[in-house]
Design a protein around this motif. Structure first.
Motif, PDB file in Angstrom:
ATOM      1  N   GLY A  36       0.817  -1.207   0.000  1.00  8.37           N
ATOM      2  CA  GLY A  36       0.000   0.000   0.000  1.00  8.37           C
ATOM      3  C   GLY A  36       0.853   1.259   0.000  1.00  8.37           C
ATOM      4  O   GLY A  36       0.553   2.234  -0.689  1.00  8.37           O
ATOM      5  N   TRP A  37       1.941   1.234   0.772  1.00 10.72           N
ATOM      6  CA  TRP A  37       2.856   2.376   0.796  1.00 10.72           C
ATOM      7  C   TRP A  37       3.504   2.566  -0.575  1.00 10.72           C
ATOM      8  O   TRP A  37       3.578   3.685  -1.083  1.00 10.72           O
ATOM      9  CB  TRP A  37       3.918   2.183   1.873  1.00 10.72           C
ATOM     10  CG  TRP A  37       4.928   3.282   1.879  1.00 10.72           C
ATOM     11  CD1 TRP A  37       4.796   4.508   2.440  1.00 10.72           C
ATOM     12  CD2 TRP A  37       6.216   3.251   1.257  1.00 10.72           C
ATOM     13  NE1 TRP A  37       5.924   5.243   2.216  1.00 10.72           N
ATOM     14  CE2 TRP A  37       6.821   4.500   1.495  1.00 10.72           C
ATOM     15  CE3 TRP A  37       6.914   2.294   0.548  1.00 10.72           C
ATOM     16  CZ2 TRP A  37       8.084   4.805   1.031  1.00 10.72           C
ATOM     17  CZ3 TRP A  37       8.176   2.603   0.075  1.00 10.72           C
ATOM     18  CH2 TRP A  37       8.750   3.849   0.324  1.00 10.72           C
ATOM     19  N   LEU A  38       3.981   1.470  -1.174  1.00 13.63           N
ATOM     20  CA  LEU A  38       4.585   1.551  -2.503  1.00 13.63           C
ATOM     21  C   LEU A  38       3.591   2.094  -3.526  1.00 13.63           C
ATOM     22  O   LEU A  38       3.934   2.951  -4.345  1.00 13.63           O
ATOM     23  CB  LEU A  38       5.077   0.179  -2.955  1.00 13.63           C
ATOM     24  CG  LEU A  38       6.387  -0.319  -2.378  1.00 13.63           C
ATOM     25  CD1 LEU A  38       6.619  -1.771  -2.777  1.00 13.63           C
ATOM     26  CD2 LEU A  38       7.538   0.549  -2.835  1.00 13.63           C
ATOM     27  N   ALA A  39       2.372   1.604  -3.470  1.00 14.86           N
ATOM     28  CA  ALA A  39       1.351   2.076  -4.412  1.00 14.86           C
ATOM     29  C   ALA A  39       1.063   3.554  -4.191  1.00 14.86           C
ATOM     30  O   ALA A  39       0.881   4.306  -5.154  1.00 14.86           O
ATOM     31  CB  ALA A  39       0.071   1.250  -4.249  1.00 14.86           C
ATOM     32  N   GLY A  40       1.023   3.989  -2.934  1.00 15.88           N
ATOM     33  CA  GLY A  40       0.813   5.404  -2.641  1.00 15.88           C
ATOM     34  C   GLY A  40       1.938   6.269  -3.175  1.00 15.88           C
ATOM     35  O   GLY A  40       1.717   7.403  -3.589  1.00 15.88           O
ATOM     36  N   GLN A  41       3.169   5.736  -3.186  1.00 12.59           N
ATOM     37  CA  GLN A  41       4.310   6.471  -3.733  1.00 12.59           C
ATOM     38  C   GLN A  41       4.256   6.522  -5.262  1.00 12.59           C
ATOM     39  O   GLN A  41       4.627   7.520  -5.858  1.00 12.59           O
ATOM     40  CB  GLN A  41       5.627   5.827  -3.292  1.00 12.59           C
ATOM     41  CG  GLN A  41       5.872   5.865  -1.808  1.00 12.59           C
ATOM     42  CD  GLN A  41       5.911   7.288  -1.279  1.00 12.59           C
ATOM     43  OE1 GLN A  41       6.631   8.127  -1.781  1.00 12.59           O
ATOM     44  NE2 GLN A  41       5.106   7.547  -0.266  1.00 12.59           N
ATOM     45  N   ILE A  42       3.788   5.446  -5.873  1.00 17.52           N
ATOM     46  CA  ILE A  42       3.715   5.378  -7.332  1.00 17.52           C
ATOM     47  C   ILE A  42       2.579   6.242  -7.847  1.00 17.52           C
ATOM     48  O   ILE A  42       2.744   7.002  -8.801  1.00 17.52           O
ATOM     49  CB  ILE A  42       3.560   3.917  -7.803  1.00 17.52           C
ATOM     50  CG1 ILE A  42       4.836   3.143  -7.474  1.00 17.52           C
ATOM     51  CG2 ILE A  42       3.248   3.844  -9.291  1.00 17.52           C
ATOM     52  CD1 ILE A  42       4.711   1.649  -7.645  1.00 17.52           C
ATOM     53  N   VAL A  43       1.418   6.137  -7.220  1.00 22.36           N
ATOM     54  CA  VAL A  43       0.241   6.906  -7.613  1.00 22.36           C
ATOM     55  C   VAL A  43       0.131   8.076  -6.626  1.00 22.36           C
ATOM     56  O   VAL A  43      -0.502   7.950  -5.587  1.00 22.36           O
ATOM     57  CB  VAL A  43      -1.042   6.040  -7.587  1.00 22.36           C
ATOM     58  CG1 VAL A  43      -2.248   6.834  -8.045  1.00 22.36           C
ATOM     59  CG2 VAL A  43      -0.860   4.805  -8.431  1.00 22.36           C
ATOM     60  N   LYS A  44       0.760   9.164  -6.954  1.00 27.91           N
ATOM     61  CA  LYS A  44       0.848  10.304  -6.036  1.00 27.91           C
ATOM     62  C   LYS A  44      -0.536  10.835  -5.679  1.00 27.91           C
ATOM     63  O   LYS A  44      -1.434  10.876  -6.509  1.00 27.91           O
ATOM     64  CB  LYS A  44       1.664  11.430  -6.671  1.00 27.91           C
ATOM     65  CG  LYS A  44       3.088  11.068  -6.933  1.00 27.91           C
ATOM     66  CD  LYS A  44       3.858  10.927  -5.662  1.00 27.91           C
ATOM     67  CE  LYS A  44       5.324  10.689  -5.968  1.00 27.91           C
ATOM     68  NZ  LYS A  44       6.081  10.282  -4.856  1.00 27.91           N
ATOM     69  N   GLY A  45      -0.668  11.246  -4.422  1.00 24.83           N
ATOM     70  CA  GLY A  45      -1.893  11.884  -3.970  1.00 24.83           C
ATOM     71  C   GLY A  45      -3.006  10.942  -3.565  1.00 24.83           C
ATOM     72  O   GLY A  45      -4.110  11.375  -3.292  1.00 24.83           O
ATOM     73  N   HIS A  46      -2.738   9.650  -3.511  1.00 23.56           N
ATOM     74  CA  HIS A  46      -3.807   8.715  -3.170  1.00 23.56           C
ATOM     75  C   HIS A  46      -3.436   7.817  -1.997  1.00 23.56           C
ATOM     76  O   HIS A  46      -3.916   6.689  -1.899  1.00 23.56           O
ATOM     77  CB  HIS A  46      -4.176   7.852  -4.380  1.00 23.56           C
ATOM     78  CG  HIS A  46      -4.785   8.632  -5.496  1.00 23.56           C
ATOM     79  ND1 HIS A  46      -6.047   9.155  -5.422  1.00 23.56           N
ATOM     80  CD2 HIS A  46      -4.282   9.014  -6.686  1.00 23.56           C
ATOM     81  CE1 HIS A  46      -6.316   9.799  -6.541  1.00 23.56           C
ATOM     82  NE2 HIS A  46      -5.246   9.731  -7.320  1.00 23.56           N
ATOM     83  N   GLY A  47      -2.585   8.288  -1.090  1.00 16.46           N
ATOM     84  CA  GLY A  47      -2.274   7.529   0.104  1.00 16.46           C
ATOM     85  C   GLY A  47      -3.401   7.648   1.113  1.00 16.46           C
ATOM     86  O   GLY A  47      -4.106   8.645   1.154  1.00 16.46           O
ATOM     87  N   PHE A  48      -3.604   6.645   1.923  1.00 15.53           N
ATOM     88  CA  PHE A  48      -4.710   6.633   2.874  1.00 15.53           C
ATOM     89  C   PHE A  48      -4.250   6.444   4.314  1.00 15.53           C
ATOM     90  O   PHE A  48      -5.027   6.025   5.151  1.00 15.53           O
ATOM     91  CB  PHE A  48      -5.699   5.526   2.516  1.00 15.53           C
ATOM     92  CG  PHE A  48      -6.397   5.745   1.207  1.00 15.53           C
ATOM     93  CD1 PHE A  48      -7.397   6.680   1.097  1.00 15.53           C
ATOM     94  CD2 PHE A  48      -6.044   5.011   0.088  1.00 15.53           C
ATOM     95  CE1 PHE A  48      -8.051   6.887  -0.108  1.00 15.53           C
ATOM     96  CE2 PHE A  48      -6.680   5.201  -1.115  1.00 15.53           C
ATOM     97  CZ  PHE A  48      -7.687   6.151  -1.216  1.00 15.53           C
TER      98      PHE A  48
END
Length: 84
Positions: free
Chosen positions: A17-29
């Motif tokens: 989830g952290w990696l995905a949040g870094q890849i897709v900026k602005g969508h961390g939860f």
């Protein structure tokens, strides 16, 4: 499911989830949201990627699978948010 397996699921989900949040900026939860996105992403990738002929083993493979699925999930969530 053993306690150890649950802990591994949570760690893999959090990292993915952290990696995905870094890849897709602005969508961390946040931490809990990232764990949920990572675990749901792992299920999504576990369903889609084998059908495409892609297979990865081991803990690193699990994290990569979950991260790919979480990125897909975050992109879908981003598209749905834009549509509303």
């Amino acid at each position: 499911m053993t306690v150890e397996a649950l802990i591994i699921w949570l760690i893999v989900g959090a990292v993915a989830g952290w990696l995905a949040g870094q890849i897709v900026k602005g969508h961390g939860f946040g931490l809990v949201g990232n764990i949920v996105v990572g675990i749901v992403g792992a299920f999504l990738a576990g369903f889609l990627l084998p059908r495409l002929g892609l297979g990865i083993g081991g803990i690193a493979g699990s994290i990569i699978y979950a991260a790919i699925g979480a990125v897909i999930l975050l992109v879908i969530i981003g598209l749905l948010k834009r549509a509303t």
